[in-house]
Design a protein around this motif. Sequence first.
Motif, PDB file in Angstrom:
ATOM      1  N   ARG A  55       0.817  -1.215   0.000  1.00 40.21           N
ATOM      2  CA  ARG A  55       0.000   0.000   0.000  1.00 40.21           C
ATOM      3  C   ARG A  55       0.852   1.268   0.000  1.00 40.21           C
ATOM      4  O   ARG A  55       0.322   2.371   0.175  1.00 40.21           O
ATOM      5  CB  ARG A  55      -0.925   0.002   1.221  1.00 40.21           C
ATOM      6  CG  ARG A  55      -2.045  -1.026   1.145  1.00 40.21           C
ATOM      7  CD  ARG A  55      -2.992  -0.741  -0.002  1.00 40.21           C
ATOM      8  NE  ARG A  55      -3.613   0.567   0.110  1.00 40.21           N
ATOM      9  CZ  ARG A  55      -4.284   1.169  -0.863  1.00 40.21           C
ATOM     10  NH1 ARG A  55      -4.383   0.596  -2.052  1.00 40.21           N
ATOM     11  NH2 ARG A  55      -4.830   2.356  -0.672  1.00 40.21           N
ATOM     12  N   ASP A  57       2.664   4.546  -1.175  1.00 42.61           N
ATOM     13  CA  ASP A  57       2.274   5.521  -2.191  1.00 42.61           C
ATOM     14  C   ASP A  57       3.497   6.330  -2.597  1.00 42.61           C
ATOM     15  O   ASP A  57       3.979   7.170  -1.837  1.00 42.61           O
ATOM     16  CB  ASP A  57       1.182   6.441  -1.644  1.00 42.61           C
ATOM     17  CG  ASP A  57       0.589   7.352  -2.712  1.00 42.61           C
ATOM     18  OD1 ASP A  57       1.079   7.313  -3.866  1.00 42.61           O
ATOM     19  OD2 ASP A  57      -0.352   8.104  -2.402  1.00 42.61           O
ATOM     20  N   TRP A  96      -1.370  -1.727  -5.701  1.00 48.68           N
ATOM     21  CA  TRP A  96      -2.196  -0.662  -6.265  1.00 48.68           C
ATOM     22  C   TRP A  96      -1.293   0.278  -7.052  1.00 48.68           C
ATOM     23  O   TRP A  96      -0.067   0.157  -7.030  1.00 48.68           O
ATOM     24  CB  TRP A  96      -2.983   0.063  -5.181  1.00 48.68           C
ATOM     25  CG  TRP A  96      -2.208   1.094  -4.392  1.00 48.68           C
ATOM     26  CD1 TRP A  96      -1.084   0.882  -3.636  1.00 48.68           C
ATOM     27  CD2 TRP A  96      -2.502   2.487  -4.303  1.00 48.68           C
ATOM     28  NE1 TRP A  96      -0.663   2.057  -3.072  1.00 48.68           N
ATOM     29  CE2 TRP A  96      -1.516   3.068  -3.455  1.00 48.68           C
ATOM     30  CE3 TRP A  96      -3.508   3.301  -4.814  1.00 48.68           C
ATOM     31  CZ2 TRP A  96      -1.510   4.423  -3.143  1.00 48.68           C
ATOM     32  CZ3 TRP A  96      -3.497   4.651  -4.495  1.00 48.68           C
ATOM     33  CH2 TRP A  96      -2.511   5.190  -3.667  1.00 48.68           C
ATOM     34  N   ASP A 118      -5.966   0.753 -10.813  1.00 45.54           N
ATOM     35  CA  ASP A 118      -6.127  -0.262  -9.777  1.00 45.54           C
ATOM     36  C   ASP A 118      -7.014  -1.371 -10.330  1.00 45.54           C
ATOM     37  O   ASP A 118      -8.147  -1.112 -10.753  1.00 45.54           O
ATOM     38  CB  ASP A 118      -6.777   0.319  -8.522  1.00 45.54           C
ATOM     39  CG  ASP A 118      -5.898   1.342  -7.823  1.00 45.54           C
ATOM     40  OD1 ASP A 118      -4.679   1.312  -8.032  1.00 45.54           O
ATOM     41  OD2 ASP A 118      -6.437   2.175  -7.066  1.00 45.54           O
ATOM     42  N   HIS A 122      -8.668  -4.130  -5.956  1.00 43.83           N
ATOM     43  CA  HIS A 122      -7.388  -3.569  -5.543  1.00 43.83           C
ATOM     44  C   HIS A 122      -7.508  -2.052  -5.371  1.00 43.83           C
ATOM     45  O   HIS A 122      -8.294  -1.397  -6.065  1.00 43.83           O
ATOM     46  CB  HIS A 122      -6.299  -3.849  -6.581  1.00 43.83           C
ATOM     47  CG  HIS A 122      -5.884  -5.270  -6.702  1.00 43.83           C
ATOM     48  ND1 HIS A 122      -6.680  -6.231  -7.287  1.00 43.83           N
ATOM     49  CD2 HIS A 122      -4.741  -5.908  -6.310  1.00 43.83           C
ATOM     50  CE1 HIS A 122      -6.035  -7.398  -7.269  1.00 43.83           C
ATOM     51  NE2 HIS A 122      -4.865  -7.227  -6.686  1.00 43.83           N
ATOM     52  N   GLY A 123      -6.686  -1.503  -4.479  1.00 45.11           N
ATOM     53  CA  GLY A 123      -6.609  -0.053  -4.341  1.00 45.11           C
ATOM     54  C   GLY A 123      -7.958   0.586  -4.139  1.00 45.11           C
ATOM     55  O   GLY A 123      -8.735   0.220  -3.255  1.00 45.11           O
TER      56      GLY A 123
END
Length: 302
Positions: A55, A57, A96, A118, A122-123
């Motif tokens: 996860r 970013d 993601w 995504d 997902h995401g």
Amino acid sequence: MTSTSTPTRSPRPAGVARLAAMRAAFGVLDTVAPHVSARWALRLWSTLPSNGGRRRDERPFAGERSVVDLPGRRSVVVETWGVGEPVYLVHGWGGWRGQLGAFVAPIVDAGRRVVAFDAPSHGESGPGVLGPRRSTAVEMTEALLAVVERHGEPAAVVGHSLGCTTTAIAVHDGMPAARVALVAPSADVVAMTDEMARRLGYAERTKREFASRLETLAGRPLTDFDLTRMAGAVPALVVHDRLDKEVPYAEGVRVSQAWPAATLETTEGLGHQRILRDPGVIARVVEFVAPSRPSRGAVAAQ
């Protein structure tokens, strides 16, 4: 592709006890009810992992967000940056689009448009056909093809882990792509199903039933997911770390040897996730997917 991949550290006692209980249950079911154990195995196979590393970013800033609809009232979230020919970023199992965010700025600076999405479940995308937190490689491929149909023929694709399989299937099925970068690819889904059987402790009766159910769900034979059988003329850059504990380095070697137009780049000590944010890896991948030419404008926060 499965939540039962080899852990990157020693499992906690609770995890060891849970795995032992599952192995005992699978051992009994394999003997008396292989159709039940195969159904359970399929559910485990299609359930996304939940570890936080997937996860991360790495996006430089938010891009232009949109939604692409899929059949069955499904939809996927898409994000784009820059202008020019599109370069697609395809995340792996349980990941993601933000995971591959470190590639955004240099690709845009090279005069390309970045398109990331995504996959279902997902995401920020909605649930897939199997419900929340569950998906398949076929569904991920379907999403990639739908996004490409909306955003244009790829100048290149960058895939990570199962995203490499997604990319290879799409190219094999006719998606045009001038070149692809495959970061930490898995070579063979059949080998992954064998590993899951060893880990969960079921034998041939369940394995056969599981493979049959998986092929029915996918709508194609499992051999179609073998990257060593998908070798084609498209130039490919394979990047893999020797110490990858999720997808062994040997998998990347096999893929690079099977693809006649592939080049293998080996890293040391980056593992399966940090490889996506290593400056050297990013520079090499960007050099490959977006060869230098006059820039259409560097990335700047808006």
